[in-house]
Design an enzyme around this catalytic site. Structure first.
Site, short mmCIF file in Angstrom:
data_model
loop_
_atom_site.label_atom_id
_atom_site.label_comp_id
_atom_site.label_asym_id
_atom_site.label_seq_id
_atom_site.Cartn_x
_atom_site.Cartn_y
_atom_site.Cartn_z
N GLU A 99 38.80 41.98 39.40
CA GLU A 99 37.69 41.06 39.67
C GLU A 99 37.86 40.38 41.03
O GLU A 99 36.87 40.12 41.72
CB GLU A 99 37.59 40.02 38.55
CG GLU A 99 37.30 40.60 37.17
CD GLU A 99 36.09 41.52 37.15
OE1 GLU A 99 35.14 41.30 37.93
OE2 GLU A 99 36.09 42.48 36.36
N HIS A 102 36.38 42.51 43.58
CA HIS A 102 34.92 42.36 43.74
C HIS A 102 34.60 41.18 44.66
O HIS A 102 33.66 41.25 45.46
CB HIS A 102 34.26 42.13 42.38
CG HIS A 102 34.09 43.38 41.58
ND1 HIS A 102 33.52 44.53 42.10
CD2 HIS A 102 34.40 43.67 40.29
CE1 HIS A 102 33.49 45.47 41.16
NE2 HIS A 102 34.03 44.97 40.06
N HIS A 106 32.54 41.35 48.20
CA HIS A 106 31.42 40.48 48.53
C HIS A 106 31.63 39.78 49.87
O HIS A 106 30.73 39.70 50.70
CB HIS A 106 31.24 39.44 47.42
CG HIS A 106 30.11 38.49 47.64
ND1 HIS A 106 30.27 37.12 47.54
CD2 HIS A 106 28.82 38.69 47.98
CE1 HIS A 106 29.11 36.53 47.80
NE2 HIS A 106 28.22 37.45 48.08
#
Length: 227
Positions: A99, A102, A106
């Site tokens: 996570e 991610h 971004h």
């Protein structure tokens, strides 16, 4: 023969989806028994990874559920499930690092992630409208062909979203493993349980894509049958 083929596609879809779900939960449970030697929690590792990339503004929150972990790009919040957040297992650390991957995607404007995020509203619309349109078209019989075809087009959008998701998820996992290694947090041997959990998790995305494709083929066959 027609209904045999479509039924087999449906059964195959259910088998693939069920296997992938059982596999990832079994793998996570298995490696949840292996704690990291330094006593780090998954939340601490996620924080270390984010800070190493200067992402101090990304917050980490604990949420309810099991394996409900995700990164929210709008709120800039990494949310870890109860089974992951405070765990010291390498399985949980692998999920948390994924996570964090991610969040890094971004921050770096990773193109496939941008494409997926922009395509999400279209895919959601397609997923919501496809089956109602196809169902209505089937009720109307021969006069509902246009609705069935339109429903198939909408469902295709949802399938494309699944395809676009694959490189995003694989990249996040690759980033997670690389970051755990590059920050000298763990040895290559330590990371193996995390790698196995991430592979099992990746399989669920592959399975979801295959299921969607099989469902699309099934819907196309049904649509042709009604012409």
């Amino acid at each position: 023969m027609f209904w045999t083929v479509t039924t087999m596609l449906l059964i195959l879809s259910l088998i693939i989806a069920t296997y992938a779900e059982i596999n990832v939960r079994h793998t996570f449970k298995k490696f949840s028994q292996i704690d990291n030697r330094y006593g780090y929690t998954a939340e601490e590792i996620a924080r270390k990874i984010l800070d190493s990339m200067n992402l101090y503004d990304v917050e980490i929150e604990k949420i309810n559920g099991n394996l409900t972990d995700h990164y929210d790009p709008k709120a800039k919040v990494l949310r870890l499930s109860e089974s992951v957040y405070g765990s010291t297992s390498m399985a949980a650390i692998g999920v948390a690092a994924h996570e964090a991957g991610h969040a890094i995607q971004h921050a770096k404007n990773y193109m496939p992630l941008e494409v997926r995020n922009n395509f999400f509203p279209i895919a959601k619309l397609g997923s919501n409208l496809s089956y109602p349109l196809i169902f209505l078209g089937l009720i109307l019989g021969s006069s509902g062909t246009v609705l069935i075809n339109l429903g198939i087009v909408f469902f295709t959008m949802a399938v494309l979203f699944q395809v676009i998701t694959l490189p995003v998820e694989f990249n996040a996992s690759n980033r997670a493993i690389a970051l755990l290694q590059s920050n000298a947090l763990f040895s290559e041997e330590d990371i193996k349980p995390a790698q196995k959990v991430l592979r099992a998790a990746a399989l669920t995305y592959v399975a979801a894509t295959l299921v969607s494709i099989l469902q699309l083929i099934r819907l196309i066959l049904i649509g042709k049958r009604k012409k």
